[in-house]
Design an enzyme around this catalytic site. Structure first.
Site, PDB file in Angstrom:
ATOM      1  CD  GLU A  26       1.175 -46.872   1.384  1.00  0.00           C
ATOM      2  OE1 GLU A  26       1.582 -47.806   2.118  1.00  0.00           O
ATOM      3  OE2 GLU A  26       1.853 -45.843   1.172  1.00  0.00           O
ATOM      4  NE  ARG A  31      13.580 -50.668   3.132  1.00  0.00           N
ATOM      5  CZ  ARG A  31      12.817 -49.595   3.033  1.00  0.00           C
ATOM      6  NH1 ARG A  31      13.056 -48.537   3.803  1.00  0.00           N
ATOM      7  NH2 ARG A  31      11.817 -49.556   2.174  1.00  0.00           N
ATOM      8  CG  ASN A  47      14.279 -50.534  -0.322  1.00  0.00           C
ATOM      9  OD1 ASN A  47      13.355 -51.099  -0.905  1.00  0.00           O
ATOM     10  ND2 ASN A  47      14.294 -49.230  -0.111  1.00  0.00           N
ATOM     11  CG  PHE A  80      14.423 -42.907  -7.907  1.00  0.00           C
ATOM     12  CD1 PHE A  80      13.259 -43.530  -7.473  1.00  0.00           C
ATOM     13  CD2 PHE A  80      14.821 -41.737  -7.266  1.00  0.00           C
ATOM     14  CE1 PHE A  80      12.504 -43.012  -6.427  1.00  0.00           C
ATOM     15  CE2 PHE A  80      14.072 -41.215  -6.209  1.00  0.00           C
ATOM     16  CZ  PHE A  80      12.914 -41.854  -5.799  1.00  0.00           C
ATOM     17  CB  THR A 124      14.923 -45.207   1.943  1.00  0.00           C
ATOM     18  OG1 THR A 124      13.823 -44.708   2.708  1.00  0.00           O
ATOM     19  CG2 THR A 124      14.466 -45.523   0.541  1.00  0.00           C
ATOM     20  CE1 TYR A 137       6.906 -46.556  -2.847  1.00  0.00           C
ATOM     21  CE2 TYR A 137       7.008 -47.990  -4.764  1.00  0.00           C
ATOM     22  CZ  TYR A 137       7.234 -47.766  -3.420  1.00  0.00           C
ATOM     23  OH  TYR A 137       7.796 -48.758  -2.642  1.00  0.00           O
ATOM     24  CE  LYS A 160       9.864 -51.677  -1.565  1.00  0.00           C
ATOM     25  NZ  LYS A 160      10.833 -50.560  -1.800  1.00  0.00           N
ATOM     26  CG  HIS A 207       5.891 -50.263   1.133  1.00  0.00           C
ATOM     27  ND1 HIS A 207       6.254 -48.962   0.886  1.00  0.00           N
ATOM     28  CD2 HIS A 207       4.597 -50.214   1.567  1.00  0.00           C
ATOM     29  CE1 HIS A 207       5.216 -48.159   1.152  1.00  0.00           C
ATOM     30  NE2 HIS A 207       4.203 -48.901   1.557  1.00  0.00           N
ATOM     31  NE  ARG A 258       8.870 -45.761   7.099  1.00  0.00           N
ATOM     32  CZ  ARG A 258       9.135 -45.466   5.814  1.00  0.00           C
ATOM     33  NH1 ARG A 258       8.486 -46.089   4.826  1.00  0.00           N
ATOM     34  NH2 ARG A 258      10.043 -44.576   5.511  1.00  0.00           N
TER      35      ARG A 258
HETATM   36  N1  UDP Z   1      13.957 -45.284  -4.162  1.00  0.00           N
HETATM   37  C1  UDP Z   1      15.093 -45.381  -4.954  1.00  0.00           C
HETATM   38  N2  UDP Z   1      16.001 -44.349  -4.934  1.00  0.00           N
HETATM   39  C2  UDP Z   1      15.833 -43.244  -4.152  1.00  0.00           C
HETATM   40  C3  UDP Z   1      14.669 -43.158  -3.350  1.00  0.00           C
HETATM   41  C4  UDP Z   1      13.760 -44.192  -3.372  1.00  0.00           C
HETATM   42  O1  UDP Z   1      15.282 -46.384  -5.651  1.00  0.00           O
HETATM   43  O2  UDP Z   1      16.694 -42.350  -4.170  1.00  0.00           O
HETATM   44  C5  UDP Z   1      12.970 -46.389  -4.186  1.00  0.00           C
HETATM   45  C6  UDP Z   1      13.215 -47.395  -3.057  1.00  0.00           C
HETATM   46  O3  UDP Z   1      12.875 -48.707  -3.524  1.00  0.00           O
HETATM   47  C7  UDP Z   1      12.244 -46.913  -1.999  1.00  0.00           C
HETATM   48  C8  UDP Z   1      11.053 -46.473  -2.857  1.00  0.00           C
HETATM   49  O4  UDP Z   1      11.666 -45.868  -3.999  1.00  0.00           O
HETATM   50  O5  UDP Z   1      11.935 -47.911  -1.051  1.00  0.00           O
HETATM   51  C9  UDP Z   1      10.112 -45.508  -2.188  1.00  0.00           C
HETATM   52  O6  UDP Z   1      10.834 -44.398  -1.724  1.00  0.00           O
HETATM   53  P1  UDP Z   1      10.507 -43.756  -0.308  1.00  0.00           P
HETATM   54  O7  UDP Z   1      11.254 -42.465  -0.231  1.00  0.00           O
HETATM   55  O8  UDP Z   1       9.050 -43.723  -0.081  1.00  0.00           O
HETATM   56  O9  UDP Z   1      11.230 -44.783   0.717  1.00  0.00           O
HETATM   57  P2  UDP Z   1      10.631 -45.863   1.729  1.00  0.00           P
HETATM   58  O10 UDP Z   1       9.349 -45.302   2.295  1.00  0.00           O
HETATM   59  O11 UDP Z   1      10.424 -47.137   0.957  1.00  0.00           O
HETATM   60  O12 UDP Z   1      11.694 -46.032   2.783  1.00  0.00           O
HETATM   61 MG    MG Z   2       7.714 -44.407   1.375  1.00  0.00          MG
END
Ligand code: UDP
Ligand code: MG
Length: 137
Positions: free
Chosen positions: A130, A102, A116, A57, A91, A49, A9, A119, A85
């Protein structure tokens, strides 16, 4: 053999972490089969997304993901979707375990926004969606 979609990112690109992330992928034995450095626009982030567009957010997430170049790519390997993952960590940077990307590199959240570093697709179907969205195949 499975494949997944990943991103380094914009925060990680700014901080000079491309090499360290790619090194972890290679050390783990996964094959990097495509890499693309690009700057995303709002429409692409909203499509990527789409399940988050109504979240409070989301506007900050768009600012984050469009603020500079990112690296998008494909990695291949057995069970790579879940393994990547696991390598990423959870996250929220405050909860990500040391030893995960992370957990080792993400900075503290700001007002519920997580910067973070990486992705990864959360299931094989998301990976294919994707890859088509970002890389066109
Ligand atoms: N995100 C955030 N606040 C939150 C949840 C998500 O800023 O409370 C952002 C964060 O950058 C995250 C992205 O949105 O990586 C996508 O969210 P997701 O729940 O898909 O998490 P990921 O799959 O990236 O772990
Ligand atoms: Mg996700």
């Amino acid at each position: 053999m499975q494949r997944t979609f990943f991103m380094i990112k914009p925060d990680a690109v700014e901080r000079g972490l491309i090499g360290q992330v790619l090194t972890r992928i290679e050390c783990r034995g996964f094959r990097i089969v495509q890499l693309k450095m690009m700057t995303a626009d709002k429409d692409l982030i909203a499509a990527h997304y789409d399940h988050l567009v109504d979240k409070p957010f989301f506007p900050k997430l768009v600012d984050y993901m469009t603020r500079g170049p990112l690296v998008a790519g494909i990695i291949e390997g057995p069970e790579v979707v879940n393994s990547w993952r696991d390598m990423m960590g959870v996250t929220n940077p405050l909860e990500a375990a040391p030893g995960t990307i992370r957990g080792d590199y993400a900075t503290a959240p700001v007002d519920g926004n997580f910067y973070n570093v990486v992705h990864g697709s959360d299931c094989p179907e998301a990976a294919e969606r994707e890859i088509a969205l970002w890389l066109g195949h």
